[in-house]
Design an enzyme around this catalytic site. Structure first.
Site, short mmCIF file in Angstrom:
data_model
loop_
_atom_site.label_atom_id
_atom_site.label_comp_id
_atom_site.label_asym_id
_atom_site.label_seq_id
_atom_site.Cartn_x
_atom_site.Cartn_y
_atom_site.Cartn_z
N ASN A 119 0.86 -1.18 0.00
CA ASN A 119 0.00 0.00 0.00
C ASN A 119 0.90 1.23 0.00
O ASN A 119 1.48 1.57 1.03
CB ASN A 119 -0.89 -0.04 1.26
CG ASN A 119 -1.73 1.21 1.43
OD1 ASN A 119 -1.76 2.08 0.56
ND2 ASN A 119 -2.39 1.31 2.57
N TRP A 120 1.01 1.85 -1.15
CA TRP A 120 1.94 2.98 -1.28
C TRP A 120 1.41 4.25 -0.61
O TRP A 120 2.13 5.22 -0.46
CB TRP A 120 2.22 3.27 -2.75
CG TRP A 120 2.94 2.17 -3.49
CD1 TRP A 120 3.32 0.95 -3.00
CD2 TRP A 120 3.38 2.21 -4.86
NE1 TRP A 120 3.97 0.22 -3.98
CE2 TRP A 120 4.01 0.97 -5.13
CE3 TRP A 120 3.30 3.16 -5.88
CZ2 TRP A 120 4.55 0.66 -6.39
CZ3 TRP A 120 3.83 2.85 -7.13
CH2 TRP A 120 4.46 1.63 -7.38
N LYS A 121 0.15 4.27 -0.26
CA LYS A 121 -0.50 5.46 0.33
C LYS A 121 -0.26 6.68 -0.57
O LYS A 121 -0.17 6.52 -1.79
CB LYS A 121 -0.01 5.65 1.76
CG LYS A 121 -0.16 4.36 2.58
CD LYS A 121 -0.02 4.55 4.05
CE LYS A 121 -0.17 3.21 4.75
NZ LYS A 121 -0.11 3.29 6.19
N HIS A 141 -9.52 0.85 5.01
CA HIS A 141 -8.24 1.06 5.70
C HIS A 141 -8.46 1.99 6.89
O HIS A 141 -9.28 2.90 6.83
CB HIS A 141 -7.22 1.66 4.73
CG HIS A 141 -5.84 1.68 5.30
ND1 HIS A 141 -5.43 2.64 6.19
CD2 HIS A 141 -4.79 0.84 5.13
CE1 HIS A 141 -4.17 2.39 6.54
NE2 HIS A 141 -3.77 1.31 5.91
N GLU A 183 -6.87 4.39 7.99
CA GLU A 183 -6.69 5.82 7.70
C GLU A 183 -7.94 6.40 7.04
O GLU A 183 -8.27 7.57 7.23
CB GLU A 183 -5.44 6.02 6.83
CG GLU A 183 -4.17 5.83 7.65
CD GLU A 183 -2.97 5.35 6.87
OE1 GLU A 183 -2.96 5.41 5.63
OE2 GLU A 183 -2.01 4.89 7.53
N GLU A 243 -5.31 -5.23 10.74
CA GLU A 243 -4.34 -4.14 10.90
C GLU A 243 -4.64 -3.39 12.20
O GLU A 243 -5.46 -2.47 12.21
CB GLU A 243 -4.45 -3.18 9.72
CG GLU A 243 -4.06 -3.78 8.39
CD GLU A 243 -3.52 -2.71 7.45
OE1 GLU A 243 -2.39 -2.87 7.01
OE2 GLU A 243 -4.22 -1.72 7.20
N GLY A 262 2.25 2.30 10.74
CA GLY A 262 3.16 3.43 10.58
C GLY A 262 3.87 3.84 11.85
O GLY A 262 4.47 4.92 11.91
N SER A 295 3.38 -2.01 10.34
CA SER A 295 4.84 -2.00 10.58
C SER A 295 5.51 -3.33 10.24
O SER A 295 6.43 -3.76 10.92
CB SER A 295 5.14 -1.58 12.02
OG SER A 295 4.70 -0.25 12.25
N GLY A 328 4.90 1.35 4.66
CA GLY A 328 6.22 1.97 4.49
C GLY A 328 7.24 1.09 3.79
O GLY A 328 7.94 1.55 2.88
P1 PGA Z 1 2.78 0.35 7.59
O1 PGA Z 1 1.33 0.50 6.97
O2 PGA Z 1 3.37 -0.93 7.06
O3 PGA Z 1 3.54 1.55 7.16
O4 PGA Z 1 2.62 0.29 9.09
C1 PGA Z 1 0.50 -0.62 6.81
C2 PGA Z 1 -0.82 -0.20 6.23
O5 PGA Z 1 -1.31 0.88 6.57
O6 PGA Z 1 -1.43 -0.91 5.42
#
Ligand code: PGA
Length: 258
Positions: free
Chosen positions: A9-11, A94, A96, A166, A172, A212, A234
């Site tokens: 997931n490149w966000k 997600h 976020e 998650e 993150g 993470s 990330g």
């Molecule tokens: P992260 O993000 O690996 O940077 O913690 C995971 C995600 O949000 O899917």
């Protein structure tokens, strides 16, 4: 045997040039049949990345999807648009999106229904906050999110999607769940699917862990019996790290009993 699935997931990261460089670097490390690999670039990069994936085993996914097929919905991107550009997967719900953009379980439900209706495989994200974990509410929260997203759907829905556990506190933050914490949550999620959709669906559904995940911790997480892959933020932006996570998944996949 469940084939592991690793999704990046490149966000809100990477220009077109940076995306092309990353795909070029990744292609070498993704030549495995032992794990499914997906990249989820931002919407702006989907059309540029799609042709670069031709001839590779990497599939294309989107980070979100709207619930209507077309119309006056300024700023939204619909399932047929994603299919048209070559997406096979779409992340839905997600954390976020839930916390920063106010997406409710009902919105998640509508989005995943729309994705399915147009042939996309939704990656449905669920997970608890730190406060909820500390209040020993984790399994209740997961059940509520699963009920909200999937309740009321015909049982065969569980065969057509991927779930991602998650924990919000792990995303993150550099603070990943321990393999034991992940396994406990994944086992409970699989049990929910078995109860709701039948034991075969429970045994077949793939449940990713996200939060993470790095090259260093991937193997320990992926070795858990109910962890079937990873949703990587990330670390998916660095070819070396993402490649190492894929290798860890391919290794666990190959080592699993048939
Ligand atoms: P992260 O993000 O690996 O940077 O913690 C995971 C995600 O949000 O899917």
């Amino acid at each position: 045997m469940r084939k592991p699935i690793i999704a990046g997931n490149w966000k809100a990261n990477l220009t077109l040039r940076e995306a092309a460089t990353l795909i070029h670097q990744l292609k070498g490390s993704c030549d495995t049949d032992a794990a499914d690999v997906v990249v989820c670039p931002p919407f702006t990069a989907l059309a540029a990345v799609a042709p670069l994936l031709k001839g590779s085993r990497i599939a294309l996914g989107a980070q979100d999807v709207f619930w209507e097929a077309a119309g006056a919905f300024t700023g939204e991107v619909t399932p047929p648009m994603l299919v048209d550009v070559g997406c096979r997967y779409a992340i839905v719900g997600h954390s976020e999106r839930r916390t920063q953009f106010g997406e409710s379980d009902e919105v998640v439900r509508r989005k995943l229904q729309a994705a399915l209706a147009h042939g996309l495989t939704p990656i449905v994200c669920i997970g608890e906050t730190l406060a909820q974990r500390e209040a020993a509410q984790t399994l209740d929260v997961l059940t509520r999110q699963l009920d909200g997203a999937l309740g009321g759907s015909p049982p065969d829905i569980c065969r057509r999607l991927i779930l991602a556990y998650e924990p919000v506190w792990a995303i993150g933050t550099g603070k990943h769940a321990t393999p034991e914490q992940a396994q406990e949550a994944h086992r409970a999620i699989r049990q929910w699917v078995a109860d709701r959709c039948g034991p075969e669906a429970g045994a077949a559904i793939r449940i990713q862990y996200g939060g993470s995940v790095t090259a260093a911790n991937a193997a320990g997480l992926l070795q858990q019996p109910d962890v079937d892959g990873a949703l990587v933020g990330g670390a998916s932006l660095k070819a070396e790290a993402f490649g190492a996570i894929i290798k860890a998944a391919a290794g666990t996949g190959a080592a699993s009993p048939p």
